[in-house]
Design an enzyme around this catalytic site. Sequence first.
Site, PDB file in Angstrom:
ATOM      1  N   GLY A 134       8.000 -22.364  32.174  1.00  0.00           N
ATOM      2  CA  GLY A 134       9.046 -21.445  31.301  1.00  0.00           C
ATOM      3  C   GLY A 134       7.932 -20.637  30.373  1.00  0.00           C
ATOM      4  O   GLY A 134       7.103 -20.135  31.314  1.00  0.00           O
ATOM      5  N   GLY A 135       8.313 -19.864  29.625  1.00  0.00           N
ATOM      6  CA  GLY A 135       7.794 -19.188  28.362  1.00  0.00           C
ATOM      7  C   GLY A 135       6.519 -18.822  28.574  1.00  0.00           C
ATOM      8  O   GLY A 135       6.014 -17.683  28.444  1.00  0.00           O
ATOM      9  N   PHE A 136       5.768 -20.173  27.768  1.00  0.00           N
ATOM     10  CA  PHE A 136       4.820 -20.341  27.537  1.00  0.00           C
ATOM     11  C   PHE A 136       3.320 -20.909  27.842  1.00  0.00           C
ATOM     12  O   PHE A 136       3.012 -21.325  28.102  1.00  0.00           O
ATOM     13  CB  PHE A 136       4.743 -20.937  26.109  1.00  0.00           C
ATOM     14  CG  PHE A 136       5.385 -19.775  25.115  1.00  0.00           C
ATOM     15  CD1 PHE A 136       5.235 -18.646  24.591  1.00  0.00           C
ATOM     16  CD2 PHE A 136       7.115 -20.306  24.628  1.00  0.00           C
ATOM     17  CE1 PHE A 136       6.435 -18.445  24.058  1.00  0.00           C
ATOM     18  CE2 PHE A 136       7.668 -19.777  23.818  1.00  0.00           C
ATOM     19  CZ  PHE A 136       7.730 -18.323  23.203  1.00  0.00           C
TER      20      PHE A 136
ATOM     21  N   ASP B 168      15.947 -24.343  19.545  1.00  0.00           N
ATOM     22  CA  ASP B 168      15.885 -24.176  20.734  1.00  0.00           C
ATOM     23  C   ASP B 168      16.428 -25.332  21.666  1.00  0.00           C
ATOM     24  O   ASP B 168      15.646 -25.491  22.675  1.00  0.00           O
ATOM     25  CB  ASP B 168      14.203 -23.689  21.353  1.00  0.00           C
ATOM     26  CG  ASP B 168      14.736 -23.017  22.241  1.00  0.00           C
ATOM     27  OD1 ASP B 168      15.236 -22.652  22.752  1.00  0.00           O
ATOM     28  OD2 ASP B 168      12.969 -22.915  23.270  1.00  0.00           O
TER      29      ASP B 168
ATOM     30  N   LEU C 220       5.525 -29.470  37.948  1.00  0.00           N
ATOM     31  CA  LEU C 220       6.617 -29.993  37.424  1.00  0.00           C
ATOM     32  C   LEU C 220       8.249 -28.342  37.417  1.00  0.00           C
ATOM     33  O   LEU C 220       9.443 -28.170  37.700  1.00  0.00           O
ATOM     34  CB  LEU C 220       7.055 -30.904  36.544  1.00  0.00           C
ATOM     35  CG  LEU C 220       6.772 -32.202  37.164  1.00  0.00           C
ATOM     36  CD1 LEU C 220       6.670 -32.870  35.871  1.00  0.00           C
ATOM     37  CD2 LEU C 220       7.253 -32.883  37.921  1.00  0.00           C
TER      38      LEU C 220
ATOM     39  N   GLU D 176       3.163 -24.132  31.754  1.00  0.00           N
ATOM     40  CA  GLU D 176       4.074 -24.365  33.512  1.00  0.00           C
ATOM     41  C   GLU D 176       3.440 -26.043  32.556  1.00  0.00           C
ATOM     42  O   GLU D 176       2.749 -26.495  31.814  1.00  0.00           O
ATOM     43  CB  GLU D 176       2.927 -24.566  34.143  1.00  0.00           C
ATOM     44  CG  GLU D 176       2.878 -22.924  35.132  1.00  0.00           C
ATOM     45  CD  GLU D 176       1.413 -22.692  35.747  1.00  0.00           C
ATOM     46  OE1 GLU D 176       0.652 -23.077  35.616  1.00  0.00           O
ATOM     47  OE2 GLU D 176       1.737 -20.997  36.340  1.00  0.00           O
TER      48      GLU D 176
END
Length: 686
Positions: free
Chosen positions: A368-370, A484, A365, A372
């Site tokens: 991100g930074g950390f 965040d 989908l 999938e």
Amino acid sequence: MAKTSCEIILCFFFFILSFRVISVSAQQTCDNTAGSFKPNSTYDNNRRLLLSTFASNVTAQNGYFNGSFGLGTDRVYAMGMCAPGAEPDVCSNCIKNTAEGLLQICLNQTDGFSWSGEETLCLVRYSNKSFSGLLGLEPSNDFFNVNEIRKEDQKEFDSVFDELMFRTIQGASSSVRNNSNSLSLSGKYYAKDVAPEPVYGNISVVMQCTPDVSSKDCNLCLERSLDFYKKWYNGKRGTIILRPSCFFRWELYTFFGAFDSINARHPPPPPRPLSPPPLKTPSVTNQTNITKKNDSRISGGTIAAIVVVVVVTIILIVVGLVICKRRKQKQEIELPIVLNEAESVQFDLKTIEAATGNFSEHNKLGAGGFGEVYKGMLLNGTEIAVKRLSKTSGQGEIEFKNEVVVVAKLQHINLVRLLGFSLQGEEKLLVYEFVPNKSLDYFLFDPNKRNQLDWTVRRNIIGGITRGILYLHQDSRLKIIHRDLKASNILLDADMNPKIADFGMARIFGVDQTVANTARVVGTFGYMSPEYVTHGQFSMKSDVYSFGVLILEIISGKKNSSFYQMDGLVNNLVTYVWKLWENKTMHELIDPFIKEDCKSDEVIRYVHIGLLCVQENPADRPTMSTIHQVLTTSSITLPVPQPPGFFFRNGPGSNPSSQGMVPGQSSSKSFTSSVDEATITQVNPR
């Protein structure tokens, strides 16, 4: 010595023969014409997962279960059932052993089935195509007893046999009778009967069809099996015919299950001498009779003792291996103490791998930074979103623990729901409910999709985010600061209702705690409050600031990370809106897609609230409780907002054009060089 050697040879022969019977007792039929798959493929993993749960599913559904698992061409359809009246533990063992046999024998065939059982009769069938309600006659499998009815007895035998077969087929295919007497579908098409025969004792018969087919199809399936016997094995003293949709067996002795060799009782002695008595077990076609002399006959007790010893030894070895494997797995997935406090489900890694197609690119989908995110489907049909944290990110593990502990305590319609997690080896997985419409930024910042967000939808999104943050700050058992909040962390369900996601940076506050500090600042530039960026200080008012930025983005359709020039100054979205406020030209901010279907006064009131949220001094910003109140009550007078933080002044080095940027271009800056420890505080309910 010779006698002893002969006995040893006979012992060995009967030992092998006993295993021949055992192997027949779990007969598998693999369809070599339907297609094949590669071992360890997604289809293979789905098949293994589905069949491994069949024992519990069948017993939970009163002896019959029909289901599927997987997506697209990797979807596996399967059926399991037991004979009516089977005890749950007996049925469970039969299904379990039958499913395991299919997995071991049908290594790469996409279709297979097995009728088997020693204490009861059961069926397990699987395919890559839906077969529910369809009559399955092929592939078929058959066994027969090599001994035959004497020719002079055949006519009299057939008269009894034919009448018994007709009666049993009619009884088995009559769904009306069975449905009235059984709460389970497994007993819908089932019949067993015994008829006395003057020469050979009793003729015993069992027939069963799968409950998904019609009564007419059941009758046809059983008649085909009887015709097959008449054509190829007529005169044999016992036959078993297996088809995907029906089971047919008759013997000259009473029996349990499908292929057992245990006699319930010995048939009465024949009235006149016959050829050697029939074998007690059905034999495969290439089995031959063994004539044993009196001086070399070995007792049944000796054979039984040998078989029992060997079987017990094998069982002990298998149990030992299973125990060792489970101990190893427990060591591998032992959780930190803090995770054991979480009120969420721990998933097995294999379950998640099967649900996501082994994390296939097709199901991906986003990233991100950390890590999938992948889409998947659980065995019960529930769609899920799986966040797979990066194996190389130290911050990912901290966030993983933090998110499990925080989100497990939360239940709100405007918060994405954490279904569970998996922590095995290097894999760190978070399992969420699947939200179909992606995130807010996917629509809001795309000129071709933004028109799907009319003013009513945007107003509803703002209201939902408000309620979600209010729950975190005030109404939940814990006081939680998200830290965040941004457009990409607002997910939209099928009805465009917002759900706040990504709690990896969230912090839990004590009951009386109002502010906290961190030496390491993380977050997304543009959404972070001035005091957090400059001093590492965060509180509920930090979330309020981020929420204010979201309001301005939702109304304008513009990214906060972009630059805008006005009156010779370079502005981000917040300061740009402030200038419009000062110049009393707020109508310029409103997204053209909503101008026609909104009331300008109402929209400007929302902008006013957004500016109150982004004021530089945290004490000047309203609480989420106040924000919720003024959003729902238009009669409340709003205070005049003070200037926001982060003014960009028109001075040396401040012009984005000098940095290779043009007005309206996104800076896309984020503070990723420093990692917040995200220390998990003690969880204390208020």
